[in-house]
Scaffold this motif. Structure first.
Motif, mmCIF file in Angstrom:
data_model
loop_
_atom_site.group_PDB
_atom_site.id
_atom_site.type_symbol
_atom_site.label_atom_id
_atom_site.label_comp_id
_atom_site.label_asym_id
_atom_site.label_seq_id
_atom_site.Cartn_x
_atom_site.Cartn_y
_atom_site.Cartn_z
ATOM 1 N N ILE A 134 35.918 41.741 20.951
ATOM 2 C CA ILE A 134 35.325 42.862 20.215
ATOM 3 C C ILE A 134 35.482 42.631 18.715
ATOM 4 N N GLN A 135 36.681 42.264 18.292
ATOM 5 C CA GLN A 135 36.923 42.028 16.867
ATOM 6 C C GLN A 135 36.071 40.877 16.347
ATOM 7 N N SER A 136 35.916 39.841 17.134
ATOM 8 C CA SER A 136 35.105 38.699 16.709
ATOM 9 C C SER A 136 33.654 39.104 16.488
ATOM 10 N N ARG A 137 33.119 39.915 17.382
ATOM 11 C CA ARG A 137 31.714 40.333 17.242
ATOM 12 C C ARG A 137 31.524 41.247 16.036
ATOM 13 N N LEU A 138 32.495 42.122 15.780
ATOM 14 C CA LEU A 138 32.395 42.983 14.616
ATOM 15 C C LEU A 138 32.485 42.170 13.330
ATOM 16 N N ASN A 139 33.368 41.212 13.304
ATOM 17 C CA ASN A 139 33.511 40.341 12.132
ATOM 18 C C ASN A 139 32.227 39.557 11.888
ATOM 19 N N SER A 140 31.630 39.049 12.973
ATOM 20 C CA SER A 140 30.380 38.287 12.837
ATOM 21 C C SER A 140 29.251 39.176 12.326
ATOM 22 N N ALA A 141 29.186 40.397 12.833
ATOM 23 C CA ALA A 141 28.139 41.322 12.392
ATOM 24 C C ALA A 141 28.293 41.650 10.915
ATOM 25 N N ARG A 142 29.544 41.820 10.463
ATOM 26 C CA ARG A 142 29.772 42.126 9.055
ATOM 27 C C ARG A 142 29.372 40.960 8.176
ATOM 28 N N ARG A 143 29.713 39.745 8.581
ATOM 29 C CA ARG A 143 29.368 38.561 7.785
ATOM 30 C C ARG A 143 27.867 38.304 7.774
ATOM 31 N N ALA A 144 27.193 38.675 8.888
ATOM 32 C CA ALA A 144 25.748 38.454 8.976
ATOM 33 C C ALA A 144 24.957 39.426 8.102
ATOM 34 N N ALA A 145 25.533 40.589 7.808
ATOM 35 C CA ALA A 145 24.838 41.596 7.000
ATOM 36 C C ALA A 145 25.804 42.188 5.979
ATOM 37 N N PRO A 146 26.196 41.408 4.977
ATOM 38 C CA PRO A 146 27.232 41.858 4.031
ATOM 39 C C PRO A 146 26.799 43.043 3.174
ATOM 40 N N GLU A 147 25.474 43.293 3.066
ATOM 41 C CA GLU A 147 25.005 44.410 2.258
ATOM 42 C C GLU A 147 24.892 45.706 3.061
ATOM 43 N N ALA A 148 25.062 45.631 4.378
ATOM 44 C CA ALA A 148 24.917 46.819 5.222
ATOM 45 C C ALA A 148 26.002 47.842 4.885
ATOM 46 N N PRO A 149 25.649 49.122 4.810
ATOM 47 C CA PRO A 149 26.658 50.142 4.456
ATOM 48 C C PRO A 149 27.622 50.473 5.579
ATOM 49 N N ARG A 150 27.263 50.097 6.814
ATOM 50 C CA ARG A 150 28.092 50.399 7.985
ATOM 51 C C ARG A 150 27.896 49.316 9.037
ATOM 52 N N VAL A 151 28.839 49.264 9.972
ATOM 53 C CA VAL A 151 28.681 48.445 11.174
ATOM 54 C C VAL A 151 28.622 49.401 12.360
ATOM 55 N N LEU A 152 27.575 49.267 13.154
ATOM 56 C CA LEU A 152 27.379 50.116 14.317
ATOM 57 C C LEU A 152 27.427 49.276 15.580
ATOM 58 N N GLY A 153 28.189 49.727 16.562
ATOM 59 C CA GLY A 153 28.290 49.004 17.828
ATOM 60 C C GLY A 153 28.218 49.967 18.993
ATOM 61 N N ARG A 154 28.053 49.419 20.180
ATOM 62 C CA ARG A 154 27.928 50.277 21.364
ATOM 63 C C ARG A 154 28.422 49.553 22.615
ATOM 64 N N GLY A 155 28.839 50.359 23.601
ATOM 65 C CA GLY A 155 29.016 49.842 24.943
ATOM 66 C C GLY A 155 30.400 49.365 25.315
ATOM 67 N N TRP A 156 31.388 49.488 24.437
ATOM 68 C CA TRP A 156 32.713 48.973 24.774
ATOM 69 C C TRP A 156 33.312 49.763 25.948
ATOM 70 N N LEU A 157 34.177 49.068 26.694
ATOM 71 C CA LEU A 157 34.816 49.641 27.869
ATOM 72 C C LEU A 157 36.304 49.857 27.604
ATOM 73 N N PHE A 158 36.852 50.946 28.116
ATOM 74 C CA PHE A 158 38.255 51.268 27.866
ATOM 75 C C PHE A 158 39.196 50.171 28.346
ATOM 76 N N ASP A 159 38.868 49.547 29.493
ATOM 77 C CA ASP A 159 39.798 48.540 29.998
ATOM 78 C C ASP A 159 39.657 47.198 29.292
ATOM 79 N N SER A 160 38.835 47.135 28.234
ATOM 80 C CA SER A 160 38.781 45.938 27.385
ATOM 81 C C SER A 160 39.722 46.053 26.192
ATOM 82 N N VAL A 161 40.377 47.207 26.064
ATOM 83 C CA VAL A 161 41.265 47.473 24.928
ATOM 84 C C VAL A 161 42.690 47.612 25.447
ATOM 85 N N PRO A 162 43.666 47.030 24.764
ATOM 86 C CA PRO A 162 45.050 47.115 25.242
ATOM 87 C C PRO A 162 45.486 48.549 25.519
ATOM 88 N N GLY A 163 45.939 48.786 26.766
ATOM 89 C CA GLY A 163 46.396 50.102 27.154
ATOM 90 C C GLY A 163 45.307 51.145 27.248
#
Length: 542
Positions: free
Chosen positions: A92-121
């Motif tokens: 998840i962190q890798s994809r967010l980092n890639s999205a930020r680097r791909a669009a450095p002028e974007a005012p926000r990063v928007l994502g969707r679809g993450w699952l609770f069991d993909s996050v520690p605890g």
């Protein structure tokens, strides 16, 4: 205008008449099917001047009707960072980092679809996002769209502090010191995140998003949709699209107006009146308001669905619409001739939904009605029979039990209840109208993978998963009927749409592979090569 003869095909009609479920040819006259049956009779019905289309033996299905979806949100989701298959925090962190680097002028990063069991605890925090993107706000919708995970910059942009109160039906997750952790549940996500993002999104961006939805649906054989939770912003977007496309949307849209529980009966009834006004004004075959939407509870994955007994961690959730608030609002909608669609995922919530419907029936007497309960992921024994007896539609989504996303759902219940999850055969056996849909963007919008999950109880996201409760799967013909004929009937269109028979709308899809002969596995590879809406080709893969 000459008629069109579609021939040399295997046509599954979804017709209820005995012996009429398969045909070889269709004759289309304008936007309507003139004849469905064998080749010779079809040729005679078409006439000498007919345009002839040889379908080369391919499968033809009625156009899919996505009986519960969110059109604008789906188009917006198609432009966000996809996180459903990111099965670790690092990914998840890798994809967010890639999205930020791909669009450095974007005012926000928007994502969707993450699952609770993909996050520690299963406990996401703002710090986890800040570790990779901390300079701009980040908003990540959960897979079920009932919660939002944000970073520190987003909390600041939203103005959320330790003093910010929880809204009715929602929760700002806080740490032991009372500070917001970065998780916003249920109405907290709606009131803070969705409202803010709507304010900073332009109409042009929304127009692009709705066009993405139309294109996506048509390319997968969907010819009609039931938009759940329509609001002023999405209504304006659809009306602009209506004008842009010359006075008709590319697909048929029936919508339910979202009713927010304000805690005040008069304010709630004012929202019902707005829906009644829209239903009277919007009556075009491709854009109409048919009812209202109530979200009674949350979701099992976040332990916000209202259950009769607690979750595995001993917690439980209150209803967003308690019965005493729901009764007057639903009775008013019922009296106005509006269809009520009631989101109820937990068994306590489905009890509230049916109790409120029974109240409306007592108050308003014998009037035409066909209300719906949405999702019914876990319903107690006997619910299907009660629902059928009241003439209520069971609106369910096979893709929500995709085997790749079931683990957390099972863990949150943690007992014998998991064996009765998504029990579609119970509704068939009870004689209820069962309408299938995807609830996009909470799940993939494509129709054929949805049918794969319905017929196998396996995963369309990751075929390596085994089946979950295969005894609750359905035959392919049944699944398609629930997603076409029954889905159309769920909004009152059962006599005009959803099957390929004389007098019905000429809405259909041509598929390159026949899963009836090739097996359910082929639903994952099959592609729609032509979609016809009202007799006109709206999508052609060629």
């Amino acid at each position: 205008m000459a008629r069109t003869l579609y021939h040399n095909a295997r046509i599954f009609t979804a017709d209820a008449a005995p012996g009429q479920d398969w045909a070889q040819a269709l004759v289309v006259d304008g936007g309507t099917i003139h004849y469905a049956g064998d080749e010779e009779a079809a040729g005679q019905a078409a006439g000498a001047d007919a345009v002839r289309v040889d379908l080369q033996g391919r499968l033809v299905l009625p156009g899919f009707v996505d009986a519960h979806t969110h059109l604008l949100m789906t188009g917006e989701a198609l432009g966000k960072v996809e996180l459903t298959d990111a099965r670790s925090l690092e990914e998840i962190q890798s994809r967010l980092n890639s999205a930020r680097r791909a669009a450095p002028e974007a005012p926000r990063v928007l994502g969707r679809g993450w699952l609770f069991d993909s996050v520690p605890g299963g406990e996401p925090t703002a710090a986890m996002i800040d570790a990779v993107v901390g300079d701009v706000p980040v908003y990540l919708d959960a897979n079920d769209y009932h919660s939002c995970w944000v970073n520190g910059a987003a909390l600041a942009e939203l103005g959320i502090t330790r003093e910010t109160p929880d809204p009715i039906g929602g929760r700002i997750e806080r740490d032991a010191d009372g500070e917001a952790t970065g998780m916003l549940y249920e109405t907290a996500a709606q009131h803070f995140v969705w409202t803010h993002l709507a304010e900073v999104t332009s109409d042009a961006e929304r127009d692009d998003a709705i066009e993405r939805t139309f294109e996506a649906y048509l390319s997968t054989g969907v010819t009609a949709a039931v938009d759940m939770a329509l609001d002023e912003v999405s209504l304006a977007t659809l009306e602009r699209a209506f004008e842009r496309h010359g006075g008709a949307l590319p697909i048929r849209v029936a919508a339910h107006w979202f009713i927010d529980n304000t805690g005040d009966d008069d304010a709630n009834l004012a929202q019902i009146a707005r829906a009644q006004e829209l239903a009277a004004r919007l009556t075009h075959p491709t854009l109409r308001v048919v009812g209202v939407k109530f979200i009674i509870d949350g979701v099992i994955d976040a332990c916000t669905a209202a259950m009769r007994k607690p979750y595995s961690d001993a917690s439980n959730a209150d209803a967003i619409w308690p019965l005493e608030r729901l009764k007057p609002a639903l009775a008013a909608a019922d009296a106005a001739g509006l269809q009520a669609a009631l989101h109820a995922i937990g068994d306590a919530a489905s009890d509230i939904a049916l109790d409120a419907i029974e109240h409306a029936m007592r108050v308003n007497g014998e009037i035409p009605r066909r209300h719906r309960v949405e999702h019914l992921e876990y319903a107690a024994p006997g619910t299907a029979r009660r629902l059928a007896g009241l003439g209520v539609t069971a609106s369910m989504q096979p893709v929500h039990t995709d085997a790749a996303v079931r683990a957390n759902w099972d863990a949150m219940l943690g007992d014998e209840r998991v064996e009765r999850g998504f029990a579609w055969p119970e509704y068939e056996e009870a004689g209820a109208l069962l309408a299938f849909s995807t609830d996009a963007p909470t799940a993939p919008y494509a129709a054929l993978p949805n049918m794969y999950v319905a017929t196998t109880r396996k995963s369309a996201l990751d075929p390596s998963y085994g089946a979950v409760q295969p005894e609750l799967s359905l035959p392919l013909a049944n699944a398609i009927i629930h997603a076409t004929r029954d889905a159309a009937a769920s909004v009152g269109d059962g006599e005009t749409h959803g099957r390929l028979a004389s007098g019905y709308a000429a809405d259909f899809a041509v598929v390159d592979v026949d899963p009836f002969t090739s097996g359910e596995q082929s639903l994952l590879e099959a592609r729609v090569i032509r979609t016809v809406v009202a007799g006109r080709t709206a999508f052609d893969a060629a």
